[in-house]
Motif scaffolding. Structure first.
Motif, PDB file in Angstrom:
ATOM      1  N   ASN A 198      41.566  39.422  44.230  1.00  0.00           N
ATOM      2  CA  ASN A 198      40.211  39.955  44.384  1.00  0.00           C
ATOM      3  C   ASN A 198      39.583  39.525  45.702  1.00  0.00           C
ATOM      4  OD1 ASN A 198      40.284  41.379  42.031  1.00  0.00           O
ATOM      5  ND2 ASN A 198      39.137  39.890  40.834  1.00  0.00           N
ATOM      6  N   ILE A 199      39.803  38.292  46.107  1.00  0.00           N
ATOM      7  CA  ILE A 199      39.270  37.833  47.392  1.00  0.00           C
ATOM      8  C   ILE A 199      39.899  38.630  48.523  1.00  0.00           C
ATOM      9  CG2 ILE A 199      39.232  35.892  49.015  1.00  0.00           C
ATOM     10  CD1 ILE A 199      38.908  34.057  46.529  1.00  0.00           C
ATOM     11  N   ARG A 200      41.190  38.800  48.466  1.00  0.00           N
ATOM     12  CA  ARG A 200      41.882  39.551  49.520  1.00  0.00           C
ATOM     13  C   ARG A 200      41.438  40.998  49.598  1.00  0.00           C
ATOM     14  NH1 ARG A 200      47.932  37.254  48.785  1.00  0.00           N
ATOM     15  NH2 ARG A 200      47.577  35.363  49.982  1.00  0.00           N
ATOM     16  N   LYS A 201      41.111  41.592  48.479  1.00  0.00           N
ATOM     17  CA  LYS A 201      40.682  42.992  48.452  1.00  0.00           C
ATOM     18  C   LYS A 201      39.198  43.151  48.766  1.00  0.00           C
ATOM     19  CE  LYS A 201      44.134  44.560  45.151  1.00  0.00           C
ATOM     20  NZ  LYS A 201      44.345  45.145  43.821  1.00  0.00           N
ATOM     21  N   GLY A 202      38.493  42.036  48.896  1.00  0.00           N
ATOM     22  CA  GLY A 202      37.065  42.112  49.191  1.00  0.00           C
ATOM     23  C   GLY A 202      36.208  42.369  47.969  1.00  0.00           C
ATOM     24  N   HIS A 203      36.759  42.129  46.788  1.00  0.00           N
ATOM     25  CA  HIS A 203      36.011  42.327  45.546  1.00  0.00           C
ATOM     26  C   HIS A 203      35.160  41.092  45.229  1.00  0.00           C
ATOM     27  CE1 HIS A 203      39.314  45.328  44.149  1.00  0.00           C
ATOM     28  NE2 HIS A 203      38.517  45.843  45.074  1.00  0.00           N
ATOM     29  N   TYR A 204      34.192  41.278  44.371  1.00  0.00           N
ATOM     30  CA  TYR A 204      33.324  40.178  43.947  1.00  0.00           C
ATOM     31  C   TYR A 204      34.149  39.111  43.232  1.00  0.00           C
ATOM     32  CZ  TYR A 204      30.038  37.521  41.172  1.00  0.00           C
ATOM     33  OH  TYR A 204      29.344  36.491  40.590  1.00  0.00           O
ATOM     34  N   VAL A 205      33.872  37.863  43.560  1.00  0.00           N
ATOM     35  CA  VAL A 205      34.474  36.722  42.875  1.00  0.00           C
ATOM     36  C   VAL A 205      33.363  35.721  42.589  1.00  0.00           C
ATOM     37  CG1 VAL A 205      36.071  34.778  43.089  1.00  0.00           C
ATOM     38  CG2 VAL A 205      36.722  36.999  43.977  1.00  0.00           C
ATOM     39  N   ASN A 206      33.258  35.304  41.351  1.00  0.00           N
ATOM     40  CA  ASN A 206      32.287  34.290  40.970  1.00  0.00           C
ATOM     41  C   ASN A 206      32.746  32.956  41.552  1.00  0.00           C
ATOM     42  OD1 ASN A 206      30.722  32.365  39.650  1.00  0.00           O
ATOM     43  ND2 ASN A 206      30.672  33.526  37.740  1.00  0.00           N
ATOM     44  N   PHE A 207      31.916  32.356  42.412  1.00  0.00           N
ATOM     45  CA  PHE A 207      32.284  31.105  43.053  1.00  0.00           C
ATOM     46  C   PHE A 207      32.496  29.973  42.053  1.00  0.00           C
ATOM     47  CE2 PHE A 207      31.303  30.938  47.873  1.00  0.00           C
ATOM     48  CZ  PHE A 207      32.087  32.065  48.080  1.00  0.00           C
ATOM     49  N   ASP A 208      31.922  30.071  40.871  1.00  0.00           N
ATOM     50  CA  ASP A 208      32.145  29.044  39.847  1.00  0.00           C
ATOM     51  C   ASP A 208      33.643  28.875  39.571  1.00  0.00           C
ATOM     52  OD1 ASP A 208      29.408  28.768  39.592  1.00  0.00           O
ATOM     53  OD2 ASP A 208      29.290  29.856  37.692  1.00  0.00           O
ATOM     54  N   TYR A 209      34.384  29.975  39.615  1.00  0.00           N
ATOM     55  CA  TYR A 209      35.811  29.933  39.303  1.00  0.00           C
ATOM     56  C   TYR A 209      36.639  29.307  40.417  1.00  0.00           C
ATOM     57  CZ  TYR A 209      34.461  33.161  35.605  1.00  0.00           C
ATOM     58  OH  TYR A 209      33.866  33.744  34.528  1.00  0.00           O
ATOM     59  N   LEU A 210      36.044  29.112  41.585  1.00  0.00           N
ATOM     60  CA  LEU A 210      36.768  28.511  42.703  1.00  0.00           C
ATOM     61  C   LEU A 210      36.630  26.998  42.741  1.00  0.00           C
ATOM     62  CD1 LEU A 210      35.913  31.066  45.528  1.00  0.00           C
ATOM     63  CD2 LEU A 210      37.894  31.026  43.998  1.00  0.00           C
ATOM     64  N   LEU A 211      35.748  26.465  41.915  1.00  0.00           N
ATOM     65  CA  LEU A 211      35.547  25.020  41.874  1.00  0.00           C
ATOM     66  C   LEU A 211      36.650  24.358  41.067  1.00  0.00           C
ATOM     67  CD1 LEU A 211      31.716  24.825  41.229  1.00  0.00           C
ATOM     68  CD2 LEU A 211      32.912  24.408  43.376  1.00  0.00           C
TER      69      LEU A 211
END
Length: 114
Positions: A31-44
């Motif tokens: 999703n990050i690579r495609k430019g889609h929305y990603v909830n930053f909570d999931y990156l922690l």
């Protein structure tokens, strides 16, 4: 080839930051690579539970008891998530680094002024 490279990168991508030791889910990287929305909570990374029950004996050593979920609630946690996001973007599209770092500088400056 790009397809093989991105597939192996997705499979082996572990956050480059010591505070986040979990492997990122493949769908987040995609999703990050495609430019889609990603909830930053999931990156922690997983949080560390604080308090008297935080350390529990496990076998020979003592391990930290992990909290189930963290949220982006302040600037340091936003920066932690942003750095994971930035690393993934720059790995897959290095030419985006200057714009992303400029964005980070703007956000940092705004935070500093409040």
């Amino acid at each position: 080839c790009r397809r093989c490279h991105s597939s192996s990168l997705e499979e082996s991508l572990v956050s480059p930051f010591p505070t986040c030791s979990t492997t990122l889910a493949k769908y987040l990287v995609r999703n990050i690579r495609k430019g889609h929305y990603v909830n930053f909570d999931y990156l922690l990374g997983p949080g560390v539970e604080e308090g008297p029950n935080a350390l529990q004996p496990q076998g020979k050593g003592v391990e930290e008891k992990r909290a189930s979920k963290r949220r982006v609630a302040d600037f340091p946690s936003w920066m932690e998530a942003w750095n994971v996001f930035l690393a993934i973007c720059v790995q897959s599209a290095p030419r985006t680094a200057p714009q992303l770092v400029k964005y980070q500088a703007i956000i940092t400056q705004l935070f500093s002024s409040y």
